[in-house]
Design a protein around this motif. Structure first.
Motif, PDB file in Angstrom:
ATOM      1  N   SER A  48       0.849  -1.197   0.000  1.00 52.99           N
ATOM      2  CA  SER A  48       0.000   0.000   0.000  1.00 52.99           C
ATOM      3  C   SER A  48       0.880   1.240   0.000  1.00 52.99           C
ATOM      4  O   SER A  48       2.020   1.227   0.465  1.00 52.99           O
ATOM      5  CB  SER A  48      -0.892   0.024   1.246  1.00 52.99           C
ATOM      6  N   GLY A  49       0.318   2.334  -0.534  1.00 50.43           N
ATOM      7  CA  GLY A  49       0.990   3.626  -0.479  1.00 50.43           C
ATOM      8  C   GLY A  49       2.128   3.795  -1.455  1.00 50.43           C
ATOM      9  O   GLY A  49       2.900   4.765  -1.354  1.00 50.43           O
ATOM     10  N   CYS A  50       2.268   2.859  -2.400  1.00 50.01           N
ATOM     11  CA  CYS A  50       3.383   2.938  -3.339  1.00 50.01           C
ATOM     12  C   CYS A  50       2.994   2.285  -4.665  1.00 50.01           C
ATOM     13  O   CYS A  50       2.016   1.540  -4.749  1.00 50.01           O
ATOM     14  CB  CYS A  50       4.611   2.242  -2.761  1.00 50.01           C
ATOM     15  N   GLU A  51       3.768   2.565  -5.687  1.00 45.13           N
ATOM     16  CA  GLU A  51       3.595   1.923  -6.984  1.00 45.13           C
ATOM     17  C   GLU A  51       4.544   0.732  -7.054  1.00 45.13           C
ATOM     18  O   GLU A  51       5.734   0.860  -6.782  1.00 45.13           O
ATOM     19  CB  GLU A  51       3.911   2.895  -8.115  1.00 45.13           C
ATOM     20  N   VAL A  52       4.017  -0.439  -7.397  1.00 42.49           N
ATOM     21  CA  VAL A  52       4.833  -1.644  -7.485  1.00 42.49           C
ATOM     22  C   VAL A  52       5.404  -1.768  -8.891  1.00 42.49           C
ATOM     23  O   VAL A  52       4.680  -1.687  -9.881  1.00 42.49           O
ATOM     24  CB  VAL A  52       4.018  -2.896  -7.134  1.00 42.49           C
ATOM     25  N   ILE A  53       6.701  -1.965  -8.966  1.00 41.57           N
ATOM     26  CA  ILE A  53       7.392  -2.116 -10.243  1.00 41.57           C
ATOM     27  C   ILE A  53       8.133  -3.445 -10.242  1.00 41.57           C
ATOM     28  O   ILE A  53       8.928  -3.721  -9.337  1.00 41.57           O
ATOM     29  CB  ILE A  53       8.382  -0.964 -10.485  1.00 41.57           C
ATOM     30  N   CYS A  54       7.854  -4.275 -11.243  1.00 42.40           N
ATOM     31  CA  CYS A  54       8.556  -5.547 -11.402  1.00 42.40           C
ATOM     32  C   CYS A  54       9.771  -5.305 -12.285  1.00 42.40           C
ATOM     33  O   CYS A  54       9.633  -4.928 -13.445  1.00 42.40           O
ATOM     34  CB  CYS A  54       7.635  -6.587 -12.029  1.00 42.40           C
ATOM     35  N   PHE A  55      10.953  -5.504 -11.721  1.00 37.28           N
ATOM     36  CA  PHE A  55      12.157  -5.187 -12.485  1.00 37.28           C
ATOM     37  C   PHE A  55      12.800  -6.438 -13.083  1.00 37.28           C
ATOM     38  O   PHE A  55      12.648  -7.545 -12.568  1.00 37.28           O
ATOM     39  CB  PHE A  55      13.175  -4.466 -11.602  1.00 37.28           C
ATOM     40  N   GLN A  56      13.507  -6.230 -14.178  1.00 32.76           N
ATOM     41  CA  GLN A  56      14.384  -7.245 -14.729  1.00 32.76           C
ATOM     42  C   GLN A  56      15.753  -7.143 -14.075  1.00 32.76           C
ATOM     43  O   GLN A  56      16.346  -8.135 -13.686  1.00 32.76           O
ATOM     44  CB  GLN A  56      14.489  -7.080 -16.255  1.00 32.76           C
ATOM     45  N   THR A  57      16.220  -5.887 -13.977  1.00 29.36           N
ATOM     46  CA  THR A  57      17.477  -5.596 -13.297  1.00 29.36           C
ATOM     47  C   THR A  57      17.232  -4.441 -12.343  1.00 29.36           C
ATOM     48  O   THR A  57      16.802  -3.360 -12.783  1.00 29.36           O
ATOM     49  CB  THR A  57      18.583  -5.204 -14.294  1.00 29.36           C
ATOM     50  N   LEU A  58      17.479  -4.638 -11.055  1.00 25.00           N
ATOM     51  CA  LEU A  58      17.177  -3.615 -10.066  1.00 25.00           C
ATOM     52  C   LEU A  58      17.904  -2.318 -10.359  1.00 25.00           C
ATOM     53  O   LEU A  58      17.310  -1.241 -10.302  1.00 25.00           O
ATOM     54  CB  LEU A  58      17.554  -4.117  -8.662  1.00 25.00           C
ATOM     55  N   SER A  59      19.174  -2.392 -10.666  1.00 22.97           N
ATOM     56  CA  SER A  59      19.945  -1.169 -10.893  1.00 22.97           C
ATOM     57  C   SER A  59      19.410  -0.379 -12.077  1.00 22.97           C
ATOM     58  O   SER A  59      19.358   0.859 -12.038  1.00 22.97           O
ATOM     59  CB  SER A  59      21.426  -1.502 -11.105  1.00 22.97           C
ATOM     60  N   ALA A  60      18.982  -1.074 -13.142  1.00 22.07           N
ATOM     61  CA  ALA A  60      18.464  -0.375 -14.321  1.00 22.07           C
ATOM     62  C   ALA A  60      17.151   0.332 -14.003  1.00 22.07           C
ATOM     63  O   ALA A  60      16.951   1.505 -14.375  1.00 22.07           O
ATOM     64  CB  ALA A  60      18.270  -1.358 -15.469  1.00 22.07           C
ATOM     65  N   SER A  61      16.255  -0.360 -13.314  1.00 26.08           N
ATOM     66  CA  SER A  61      14.971   0.259 -12.949  1.00 26.08           C
ATOM     67  C   SER A  61      15.181   1.409 -11.971  1.00 26.08           C
ATOM     68  O   SER A  61      14.525   2.451 -12.075  1.00 26.08           O
ATOM     69  CB  SER A  61      14.043  -0.787 -12.338  1.00 26.08           C
ATOM     70  N   LEU A  62      16.083   1.215 -11.037  1.00 25.57           N
ATOM     71  CA  LEU A  62      16.343   2.253 -10.039  1.00 25.57           C
ATOM     72  C   LEU A  62      16.905   3.509 -10.681  1.00 25.57           C
ATOM     73  O   LEU A  62      16.405   4.612 -10.427  1.00 25.57           O
ATOM     74  CB  LEU A  62      17.318   1.727  -8.988  1.00 25.57           C
TER      75      LEU A  62
END
Length: 361
Positions: free
Chosen positions: A67-81
């Motif tokens: 709750s309270g956030c947008e969920v993002i499914c990443f392939q690579t954490l560093s790239a999404s971040l």
């Protein structure tokens, strides 16, 4: 519940300056801010947004529970971040110093540097999060109380099993079973079920040693319910107790009750510690009480505030702490009595309902 998590994220956001963001990587803290306790990803909080980054294994569960956030499914954490940092105009990223390895910090520093973002892990974010978590809401207090109820019921049943010939390890296994049978999702820590001379070890480890007639039996135990911990210690005698055992027990009980009476808003944690320590010292056992009088309990079994002589914190309503003085006589025996309580507006509420007078089984 969404409003609660939005408030917590906004409170976290209060730490940030212009162009700054917070990166939360500790799973417990991620759960505290989003309600999702099973992520191995990260929570990114910027001035205007909050993103929970998870991989495929957790994406569906996070979408349902966070709750309270947008969920993002990443392939690579560093790239999404780094993509989010750029999109949000972040110039400085604060990371949790106590929950990031040196190698991971260096990796993120390199990746963030490519986007002209500075990453800072100097402990300030950790301190801010700790200050937010130290005051419990009523919902948190209710969960802690439930964890305690489960643990107490299990311990009360275990006392029927404490008899000569039963091993410490078997008692630990039974206690864990009794707690999980009653609804605990886990034990709060490796259970301490020790007997005889080993009771002089504050954190003794259960073994195949067996209970003997005339022993002390010390049980330090806790259950986890909905992510929240309980923590209690009781020391009982098996069959009989010597005069020295009774005398030491009485001193510890006096110190524990005095500290309990001292707990109220506005009292320094160090003063509570001193209250218990002075009684034990006056009785001649000062050198046999080497740990602090208590610690905070919540999503961690040990968290702020710490009730020690070195603490600079002052008690406030909503804090949950333990009161656990002890005396440990090497190669003889030890005694510890521990309650867990919440600081209230005019004193404290004890979560523990177990008797404290010396019980001889």
């Amino acid at each position: 519940m969404t409003v609660l998590f939005e408030k917590r994220i906004n409170d976290l956001r209060g730490f940030l300056g212009s162009g700054e963001a917070a990166l939360v990587t500790d799973e417990v803290n991620i759960g505290y801010f989003t309600g999702f306790f099973h992520s191995e990803g990260a929570l990114l909080v910027t001035e205007n947004s909050a993103f929970l980054l998870v991989d495929f294994r957790y994406a569906e569960a996070a979408q349902k529970q966070a709750s309270g956030c947008e969920v993002i499914c990443f392939q690579t954490l560093s790239a999404s971040l780094t993509a989010l940092l750029t999109a949000e105009g972040v110039q400085c990223l604060h990371a949790e110093a106590s929950h990031i390895t040196v190698s991971r910090y260096e990796f993120f520093r390199k990746k963030c540097g490519e986007q002209h973002v500075d990453i800072v892990a100097d402990g300030r974010l950790d301190k801010h999060i700790g200050s937010l978590r130290v005051i419990k809401t009523q919902d948190e207090l209710d969960k802690i109380a439930k964890a305690q109820q489960i643990a107490e019921a299990a311990y009360s049943e275990l006392l029927n099993d404490v008899r000569p010939g039963v091993s410490e390890r078997e008692l630990a296994a039974r206690l864990e079973f009794y707690m999980k049978q009653r609804g605990a999702e886990a034990v709060s820590f490796d259970l301490i079920t020790i007997t005889g001379k080993k009771t002089s070890l504050p954190h003794g480890v259960p073994s195949l040693d067996t209970v003997q007639e005339g022993d002390f039996f010390t049980c330090d135990f806790g259950a986890v319910y909905a992510g929240y911990h309980s923590d209690t210690t009781r020391t009982v005698a098996v069959g009989s107790a010597t005069e020295e055992m009774r005398q030491v027990y009485a001193v510890v009980l006096q110190a524990q009750l005095a500290a309990l009476k001292a707990i109220k808003p506005g009292v320094p944690c160090s003063e509570v510690d001193k209250t218990a320590r002075d009684i034990i010292t006056a009785a001649g056992y000062g050198d046999c009480f080497g740990h602090s009088t208590g610690h905070g309990v919540g999503l961690y079994i040990h968290e702020l505030p710490f009730v020690s002589s070195r603490s600079d914190m002052v008690l406030e309503p909503g804090m949950v702490i333990t009161d656990e003085p002890g005396i440990y006589l090497p190669n003889k025996f030890g005694v510890r009595i521990e309650d867990m309580l919440a600081v209230t507006e005019d004193g404290c509420r004890n979560f523990v309902n177990l008797p404290k007078e010396l019980i001889i089984l």
